[in-house]
Design a protein around this motif. Structure first.
Motif, PDB file in Angstrom:
ATOM      1  N   ARG A 100       0.829  -1.210   0.000  1.00  0.00           N
ATOM      2  CA  ARG A 100       0.000   0.000   0.000  1.00  0.00           C
ATOM      3  C   ARG A 100       0.861   1.257   0.000  1.00  0.00           C
ATOM      4  O   ARG A 100       0.611   2.198  -0.753  1.00  0.00           O
ATOM      5  CB  ARG A 100      -0.938  -0.004   1.211  1.00  0.00           C
ATOM      6  CG  ARG A 100      -2.029  -1.063   1.158  1.00  0.00           C
ATOM      7  CD  ARG A 100      -3.106  -0.809   2.190  1.00  0.00           C
ATOM      8  NE  ARG A 100      -2.599  -0.835   3.554  1.00  0.00           N
ATOM      9  CZ  ARG A 100      -2.516  -1.931   4.313  1.00  0.00           C
ATOM     10  NH1 ARG A 100      -2.917  -3.095   3.815  1.00  0.00           N
ATOM     11  NH2 ARG A 100      -2.058  -1.878   5.542  1.00  0.00           N
ATOM     12  N   LEU A 101       1.891   1.272   0.859  1.00  0.00           N
ATOM     13  CA  LEU A 101       2.747   2.453   0.938  1.00  0.00           C
ATOM     14  C   LEU A 101       3.553   2.624  -0.346  1.00  0.00           C
ATOM     15  O   LEU A 101       3.737   3.753  -0.833  1.00  0.00           O
ATOM     16  CB  LEU A 101       3.691   2.334   2.139  1.00  0.00           C
ATOM     17  CG  LEU A 101       4.564   3.554   2.445  1.00  0.00           C
ATOM     18  CD1 LEU A 101       3.707   4.797   2.646  1.00  0.00           C
ATOM     19  CD2 LEU A 101       5.435   3.300   3.672  1.00  0.00           C
ATOM     20  N   GLU A 102       4.012   1.529  -0.924  1.00  0.00           N
ATOM     21  CA  GLU A 102       4.745   1.597  -2.189  1.00  0.00           C
ATOM     22  C   GLU A 102       3.848   2.146  -3.298  1.00  0.00           C
ATOM     23  O   GLU A 102       4.284   2.963  -4.127  1.00  0.00           O
ATOM     24  CB  GLU A 102       5.263   0.216  -2.568  1.00  0.00           C
ATOM     25  CG  GLU A 102       6.049   0.199  -3.873  1.00  0.00           C
ATOM     26  CD  GLU A 102       6.609  -1.177  -4.206  1.00  0.00           C
ATOM     27  OE1 GLU A 102       7.064  -1.352  -5.347  1.00  0.00           O
ATOM     28  OE2 GLU A 102       6.581  -2.066  -3.334  1.00  0.00           O
ATOM     29  N   SER A 103       2.596   1.715  -3.322  1.00  0.00           N
ATOM     30  CA  SER A 103       1.655   2.205  -4.324  1.00  0.00           C
ATOM     31  C   SER A 103       1.460   3.718  -4.196  1.00  0.00           C
ATOM     32  O   SER A 103       1.442   4.440  -5.195  1.00  0.00           O
ATOM     33  CB  SER A 103       0.310   1.482  -4.159  1.00  0.00           C
ATOM     34  OG  SER A 103      -0.680   2.039  -4.987  1.00  0.00           O
ATOM     35  N   CYS A 104       1.334   4.197  -2.965  1.00  0.00           N
ATOM     36  CA  CYS A 104       1.181   5.631  -2.740  1.00  0.00           C
ATOM     37  C   CYS A 104       2.431   6.388  -3.189  1.00  0.00           C
ATOM     38  O   CYS A 104       2.331   7.452  -3.824  1.00  0.00           O
ATOM     39  CB  CYS A 104       0.920   5.906  -1.259  1.00  0.00           C
ATOM     40  SG  CYS A 104      -0.680   5.325  -0.651  1.00  0.00           S
ATOM     41  N   ASN A 158       6.375  10.422   6.452  1.00  0.00           N
ATOM     42  CA  ASN A 158       7.098  11.646   6.097  1.00  0.00           C
ATOM     43  C   ASN A 158       8.444  11.327   5.454  1.00  0.00           C
ATOM     44  O   ASN A 158       8.898  12.039   4.550  1.00  0.00           O
ATOM     45  CB  ASN A 158       7.298  12.518   7.333  1.00  0.00           C
ATOM     46  CG  ASN A 158       5.993  13.127   7.826  1.00  0.00           C
ATOM     47  OD1 ASN A 158       4.992  13.130   7.108  1.00  0.00           O
ATOM     48  ND2 ASN A 158       5.997  13.637   9.038  1.00  0.00           N
ATOM     49  N   LEU A 159       9.096  10.261   5.909  1.00  0.00           N
ATOM     50  CA  LEU A 159      10.365   9.846   5.319  1.00  0.00           C
ATOM     51  C   LEU A 159      10.180   9.465   3.852  1.00  0.00           C
ATOM     52  O   LEU A 159      10.965   9.876   2.988  1.00  0.00           O
ATOM     53  CB  LEU A 159      10.944   8.659   6.098  1.00  0.00           C
ATOM     54  CG  LEU A 159      12.206   8.003   5.514  1.00  0.00           C
ATOM     55  CD1 LEU A 159      13.369   8.993   5.515  1.00  0.00           C
ATOM     56  CD2 LEU A 159      12.568   6.752   6.314  1.00  0.00           C
ATOM     57  N   VAL A 160       9.145   8.693   3.563  1.00  0.00           N
ATOM     58  CA  VAL A 160       8.877   8.297   2.172  1.00  0.00           C
ATOM     59  C   VAL A 160       8.567   9.526   1.324  1.00  0.00           C
ATOM     60  O   VAL A 160       9.049   9.653   0.189  1.00  0.00           O
ATOM     61  CB  VAL A 160       7.714   7.280   2.116  1.00  0.00           C
ATOM     62  CG1 VAL A 160       7.286   7.034   0.675  1.00  0.00           C
ATOM     63  CG2 VAL A 160       8.128   5.965   2.775  1.00  0.00           C
ATOM     64  N   GLY A 161       7.780  10.447   1.869  1.00  0.00           N
ATOM     65  CA  GLY A 161       7.454  11.658   1.130  1.00  0.00           C
ATOM     66  C   GLY A 161       8.687  12.497   0.814  1.00  0.00           C
ATOM     67  O   GLY A 161       8.835  13.003  -0.304  1.00  0.00           O
TER      68      GLY A 161
END
Length: 282
Positions: A100-104, A158-161
């Motif tokens: 899910r996070l990868e998709s976002c 926030n790190l991914v963003g």
């Protein structure tokens, strides 16, 4: 001074979150201003965006724009929220926090490949609109339930963003230099023979080159995103290990970890006494 509202953050919130009225068939509207501004920024970058240029693109005077939006900063906020309408409705609905996070993250990256100027937006006081908050909500919900405490859920998202924005900076710089020089990135580096002739004095670089390390390089975004997600996965696993209940040495029932102090070996006083008597009987 055009409008005091340009300095009023609360007015910016109202502008972003207001119900959109149906656009008139003719004339100027906020929606048309935002779309023209996006087209201009796509073509020239954020540095090429001005109220005057947007007005010229629409065939109106600059002053007429200020009746709909108080200034450039508010216009950029509206643009950011508008392009996020392009996100697919199924983004972030996969099974498992990582998928899910990868998709976002990929959705945010794809937006920046279409609109590199998004990564040019600077400062910590750009107001989010409903589409921006919905995007953030999807990322938070992707990690919620993974085992991370609330503060770490927010920190991980926030790190991914920040990673996506950092990688998108490369797109911004490449596009800017290509616009200014009229030479593509590949053409510019392909013509640097005078540099390459001097690199054989560096043994590690030369060895990696000869081994084919530069023939099919890793895609920076793909490689980086995978490593960031690996790090979050390791944190989740560590948190689970630290919060996993131990088992009673006497009966095998779960023993909750204490918040502080030494770990408990027995689930109850009775099991502790049974263990004590068993040692005495030996």
């Amino acid at each position: 001074m055009i409008d005091d509202k340009a300095e009023d953050p609360d007015h910016g919130v109202e502008l972003l979150w207001q119900e959109r009225e149906q656009e008139p068939r003719r004339g100027l509207s906020l929606g048309r201003i935002v779309r023209a501004a996006i087209e201009l920024a796509d073509a020239e970058g954020l540095e090429g965006l001005s109220m005057r240029k947007v007005a010229e693109r629409l065939g109106f005077t600059t002053m007429s724009l200020y009746r709909h939006v108080p200034g450039r900063d508010q216009l950029v906020d509206l643009m950011l929220d508008a392009v996020r309408e392009e996100a697919h409705p199924s983004v972030g609905t996969e099974d498992g926090w990582r998928a899910r996070l990868e998709s976002c993250a990929r959705s945010e990256w794809e937006l920046r490949t279409r609109h590199p100027w998004m990564a040019e937006v600077r400062g910590s006081r750009h107001l989010p609109g409903p589409n921006g908050v919905a995007s953030y909500e999807r990322m938070l919900s992707a990690v919620t339930g993974s085992g991370l405490p609330p503060a770490q859920v927010i920190a991980a998202v926030n790190l991914v963003g920040r990673f996506v924005d950092a990688e998108a900076q490369t797109l911004v710089e490449t596009a800017r230099q290509e616009r200014q020089s009229g030479v593509s990135e590949q053409e510019w580096w392909g013509a640097r023979d005078t540099l390459y002739q001097r690199l054989d004095r560096y043994p590690t670089l030369t060895a990696l080159w000869e081994a084919g390390g530069y023939d099919e390089p890793e895609t920076p975004f793909e490689f980086g995103l995978a490593r960031v997600l690996d790090g979050i996965a390791m944190l989740i696993a560590r948190n689970r290990d630290e919060t996993r209940d131990e088992t009673c040495l006497m009966c095998g029932k779960p023993v909750k970890r204490p918040i502080s102090g030494r770990p408990r070996l027995y689930c109850s006083r009775a099991c502790q006494q049974r263990a004590y008597r068993k040692r005495l009987d030996r």
